[in-house]
Write a protein that holds these residues in place. Sequence first.
Motif, PDB file in Angstrom:
ATOM      1  N   ASP A  50     -11.348 -24.118  24.288  1.00  0.00           N
ATOM      2  CA  ASP A  50     -10.308 -23.245  23.936  1.00  0.00           C
ATOM      3  C   ASP A  50      -9.021 -23.624  23.395  1.00  0.00           C
ATOM      4  O   ASP A  50      -7.959 -22.824  23.033  1.00  0.00           O
ATOM      5  CB  ASP A  50     -10.233 -22.163  25.226  1.00  0.00           C
ATOM      6  N   GLY A  51      -8.485 -24.840  23.527  1.00  0.00           N
ATOM      7  CA  GLY A  51      -7.537 -25.622  23.071  1.00  0.00           C
ATOM      8  C   GLY A  51      -7.071 -26.856  23.653  1.00  0.00           C
ATOM      9  O   GLY A  51      -8.112 -27.465  24.247  1.00  0.00           O
TER      10      GLY A  51
ATOM     11  N   ARG B 239       0.702 -26.487  25.504  1.00  0.00           N
ATOM     12  CA  ARG B 239      -0.795 -26.028  25.544  1.00  0.00           C
ATOM     13  C   ARG B 239      -0.883 -25.207  24.186  1.00  0.00           C
ATOM     14  O   ARG B 239      -0.111 -24.906  23.625  1.00  0.00           O
ATOM     15  CB  ARG B 239      -1.118 -24.890  26.429  1.00  0.00           C
ATOM     16  N   ILE B 240      -1.969 -25.941  23.281  1.00  0.00           N
ATOM     17  CA  ILE B 240      -2.270 -25.477  21.836  1.00  0.00           C
ATOM     18  C   ILE B 240      -3.495 -24.771  21.755  1.00  0.00           C
ATOM     19  O   ILE B 240      -4.595 -25.205  22.078  1.00  0.00           O
ATOM     20  CB  ILE B 240      -2.147 -26.770  20.960  1.00  0.00           C
ATOM     21  N   SER B 241      -3.580 -23.802  21.136  1.00  0.00           N
ATOM     22  CA  SER B 241      -4.680 -22.984  21.106  1.00  0.00           C
ATOM     23  C   SER B 241      -4.574 -21.917  19.933  1.00  0.00           C
ATOM     24  O   SER B 241      -3.551 -21.970  19.350  1.00  0.00           O
ATOM     25  CB  SER B 241      -5.237 -22.022  22.214  1.00  0.00           C
ATOM     26  N   ARG B 242      -5.776 -21.411  19.524  1.00  0.00           N
ATOM     27  CA  ARG B 242      -5.826 -20.370  18.373  1.00  0.00           C
ATOM     28  C   ARG B 242      -4.798 -19.223  18.632  1.00  0.00           C
ATOM     29  O   ARG B 242      -4.767 -18.599  19.659  1.00  0.00           O
ATOM     30  CB  ARG B 242      -7.167 -19.688  17.991  1.00  0.00           C
TER      31      ARG B 242
ATOM     32  N   LEU C 279      -2.354 -21.517  14.878  1.00  0.00           N
ATOM     33  CA  LEU C 279      -2.270 -22.106  16.218  1.00  0.00           C
ATOM     34  C   LEU C 279      -1.013 -21.520  16.999  1.00  0.00           C
ATOM     35  O   LEU C 279       0.016 -21.332  16.088  1.00  0.00           O
ATOM     36  CB  LEU C 279      -2.379 -23.532  15.987  1.00  0.00           C
TER      37      LEU C 279
END
Length: 206
Positions: A98-99, A114-117, A193
């Motif tokens: 998820d990230g 925290r990196i995610s879509r 992102l």
Amino acid sequence: MPGRLFLTTPLPEIAAFLGADAAGLAPDPPRHNIAPGQEVLVCPPDRRLTRMRWGLIPSGRVNARGRPVMETIVNARSGTVFSKTAFDGVARALVPADGWYEWTGQKRRKTPWRISRLDGRPLAFAAITDTWQGPGGIAVAQVAMVTCPPSGDVANIHDRMGVLLEPEQFEAWLTGDETAAQALMRPYPDGSLTVAEATDVDWSGA
């Protein structure tokens, strides 16, 4: 780069996202802190989900005394993944998440991110896999993520990022020739992102 991963999407949804088969694989609880050396979910070319150790010990490498080299490669640079002898014979795979997390700042005062879509959908990292043959007949299935220069979304956080693939690119990475695979090893599109400070994660365990 990624430094650590998180995966909370249920296994059936991940299997559907990857177009993969999760039959016989027990689901994991939500994992908010997946570190190198732990098992991660992997989608190999046959699309049958499995788990492998995150960290690749190049098979066949020995030191001057003939003992196996224990150096672990967590991330493999896109520019050398097809040319370095350490990666001879590896297979390609996808690692869903998820990230991921990265850190900035000085030692002992680092800030986790925290990196995610942006749209909340899962991510698929391009990866390479191998089986390490250790002393006494030990065999360990292992995986490393492939990295490339960062997109504009994460350039202020780190100078590398994992190669992220869309569903229509999965087959080219998993089974395509080297030219097709190399064409995929580029930064994720800018604006896709989101980056937020990760203040709610227990870093002591997964």
